[in-house]
Design a protein around this motif. Sequence first.
Motif, PDB file in Angstrom:
ATOM      1  N   THR A  79       0.855  -1.185   0.000  1.00 32.08           N
ATOM      2  CA  THR A  79       0.000   0.000   0.000  1.00 32.08           C
ATOM      3  C   THR A  79       0.889   1.233   0.000  1.00 32.08           C
ATOM      4  O   THR A  79       1.831   1.323   0.794  1.00 32.08           O
ATOM      5  CB  THR A  79      -0.928   0.025   1.226  1.00 32.08           C
ATOM      6  N   GLY A  80       0.603   2.170  -0.899  1.00 28.44           N
ATOM      7  CA  GLY A  80       1.411   3.381  -0.966  1.00 28.44           C
ATOM      8  C   GLY A  80       0.823   4.361  -1.964  1.00 28.44           C
ATOM      9  O   GLY A  80      -0.256   4.131  -2.531  1.00 28.44           O
ATOM     10  N   VAL A  81       1.523   5.465  -2.158  1.00 31.15           N
ATOM     11  CA  VAL A  81       1.023   6.529  -3.031  1.00 31.15           C
ATOM     12  C   VAL A  81       1.759   6.513  -4.365  1.00 31.15           C
ATOM     13  O   VAL A  81       2.960   6.251  -4.436  1.00 31.15           O
ATOM     14  CB  VAL A  81       1.164   7.915  -2.370  1.00 31.15           C
ATOM     15  N   VAL A  82       1.028   6.815  -5.442  1.00 26.94           N
ATOM     16  CA  VAL A  82       1.619   6.896  -6.774  1.00 26.94           C
ATOM     17  C   VAL A  82       2.328   8.234  -6.913  1.00 26.94           C
ATOM     18  O   VAL A  82       1.775   9.292  -6.575  1.00 26.94           O
ATOM     19  CB  VAL A  82       0.536   6.732  -7.856  1.00 26.94           C
ATOM     20  N   TYR A  83       3.537   8.184  -7.434  1.00 28.23           N
ATOM     21  CA  TYR A  83       4.412   9.361  -7.435  1.00 28.23           C
ATOM     22  C   TYR A  83       5.239   9.348  -8.714  1.00 28.23           C
ATOM     23  O   TYR A  83       5.441   8.302  -9.334  1.00 28.23           O
ATOM     24  CB  TYR A  83       5.310   9.292  -6.197  1.00 28.23           C
ATOM     25  N   GLN A  84       5.731  10.485  -9.130  1.00 29.72           N
ATOM     26  CA  GLN A  84       6.588  10.610 -10.308  1.00 29.72           C
ATOM     27  C   GLN A  84       7.942  11.178  -9.886  1.00 29.72           C
ATOM     28  O   GLN A  84       8.028  12.268  -9.311  1.00 29.72           O
ATOM     29  CB  GLN A  84       5.945  11.528 -11.349  1.00 29.72           C
ATOM     30  N   GLN A  85       9.017  10.419 -10.148  1.00 29.60           N
ATOM     31  CA  GLN A  85      10.358  10.907  -9.842  1.00 29.60           C
ATOM     32  C   GLN A  85      11.383  10.118 -10.650  1.00 29.60           C
ATOM     33  O   GLN A  85      11.159   8.968 -11.016  1.00 29.60           O
ATOM     34  CB  GLN A  85      10.679  10.792  -8.345  1.00 29.60           C
ATOM     35  N   PHE A  86      12.502  10.771 -10.956  1.00 25.34           N
ATOM     36  CA  PHE A  86      13.645  10.140 -11.610  1.00 25.34           C
ATOM     37  C   PHE A  86      13.272   9.458 -12.923  1.00 25.34           C
ATOM     38  O   PHE A  86      13.891   8.482 -13.332  1.00 25.34           O
ATOM     39  CB  PHE A  86      14.312   9.153 -10.662  1.00 25.34           C
ATOM     40  N   GLY A  87      12.251   9.958 -13.589  1.00 24.50           N
ATOM     41  CA  GLY A  87      11.894   9.440 -14.895  1.00 24.50           C
ATOM     42  C   GLY A  87      10.965   8.249 -14.888  1.00 24.50           C
ATOM     43  O   GLY A  87      10.775   7.606 -15.932  1.00 24.50           O
TER      44      GLY A  87
END
Length: 619
Positions: free
Chosen positions: A259-267
Amino acid sequence: MRFAEICVHVAAAALSLSLATAQTIAQINGNRFISPYRNQNVFNVTGLVTATGPNGLWIRSTTPDSDIRTSESIYVFGRIPSSLTVTAGDVIVLDGLVSEYRSSAAYLYLTEITRPTNVQVVSRGNPVKAVVLGKQDTSPPTEQYTVLDEGDVFALPNNASQISTANPVLQPWAYGLDFWESLSGELVAVRGASAVAKPNSYNETWITGDWRKTGKNSRGGLTMTAGDANPEAIIIGAPLDGTDNPTDIKLGDQLADVTGVVYQQFGYYYILPLTALSVTESMSPTLPPPVSWTSKGNCNKITVGQYNVENLAANSTHLPSIAQHIAYYLNSPDLVFLQEIQDNSGPTDDGVVSANATLEALVTAIEAAGGVSYAYTDIDPQNDQDGGQPGGNIRPAYLYNPAVLNLKTNNGINPTTPGTVLDANAVYPGPNLKYNPGLIDPSNPAWEDSRKPIAAQWETVAGDKATLFTVNVHFTSKGGSSTIEGDPRPPVNGGVDQRIAQATVVGDFVARILAEDQAAAVVVAGDFNEFAFVAPLETFVNVSGLVNLDDAAGVAAQERYTYLFEMNSQELDHMFVSPKIAGSPGGRPDLKHVHANTWVSYAEQLSDHDPSVARLDIC
């Protein structure tokens, strides 16, 4: 940890004087990759706190819309006043600035609210439920990444467009990047999680969950095939509770629910888990069985191995284990194509180029491990001219069993001693090679800062003295590539033009052999640093007239892998054979990719490549 990098970015956002009131989080996100409210102030944004991190928190709309393209959650970057305690389950209202952040121009943007002010808690103790990915709620697409790829993530030209410029309307039912963007900031749950890769150096692991998958191989990984680069996988980043993910996760490991949050990082799109990953079960057996094929010692059943041994020097600690792989798992093939053999001093830039001590150490260790007593041949490169680890002077080399095969003596044609040839090889009538072994057009610009392929002509010791031509290659690397989930579309495939040139040079050479004798037995093998369905190798097949041995041997598409990278099991190491071998009267050739390195943990692997072994009729 890497997540903390975002704390430096606030100054990058251009502050707009325009003001706008976003009625919902979905309106802020919009139905494209870039927010319609970019660089605008928003007021009275209301959301349920679903998770908190070291530099911000995630909130979900309390008044969701019915558009699956618009995410109902968003990341709020910035510190909440210390006088106010905010935890998951609180409904808050705040003002802020909508920003698009990325740490590199090659990455996609993360939509977020920065500089939160006037934060108020409306209520506390509200239930927080994750969106369950998969059968219960929603599933990712399994083949295409974005409409901008036009159906081929490896199409040329690369970087023909950028998501940040085109900003297409999301189609989350059709494209992987659109799917994950439509969930940006959302708290999600993954049931039936399994690892499709090993952890990277930051302990981040690619996984899939209880949803449809394509390209699934027998070990539980996702094999890249033509038109399918597996966007259904997602990488799990650093846990938000400050713990660490395991370092010893292996391909196919079953994991506890995530369980966690969707995130955008490092491509890439990530899930930042609330807690660390946990392995519940591993695949069995731990290692593959050894190849049981045996050589007949004549042209009917020659065994041929291929192995990138990853910077192998005379004093490499992994040399005895590499020798055991060759002796045991590959069952001592009659002929072995090796890549990344380093010079005698290894990665010390001291002018040494000879690798005789390295190869002597390897053949001695193979014999000690119960293997055959090999002879070897290679050609020393010019110092520091062929790329690879600085000072290592890596090169391709051959091991061969002199009881079965020997380098053919071409009736006095050879004008120099094998191992010293630096000018171009040639195909003479017969066919015979000008040099045996010899480099293929080593001064051609295609080989700049790259390994030069070694061509050789072999003759069986027993029987009819059958002839076999071989070329051992190690094409230029994919260095300089952009991420498969990055902004340039199609992604930048680093070195692709040089590999096309290299494929053309080698293909032309092979075509000259087949022009002399269309029934010649030819094997070209090595680390091509490319996939069979991408332009360089398509060019090679078209120019050379050879056949992919995977096809000739009937290897299932999903089992064609020798390397793990990002979410994909992929094949960089190939064998190509002449029509004579592919359609041998003695029956279909055999080929086995021996997953001695991809199946084990990162700490246990000896090379980043798996070896392969084939059994061929060259009569």
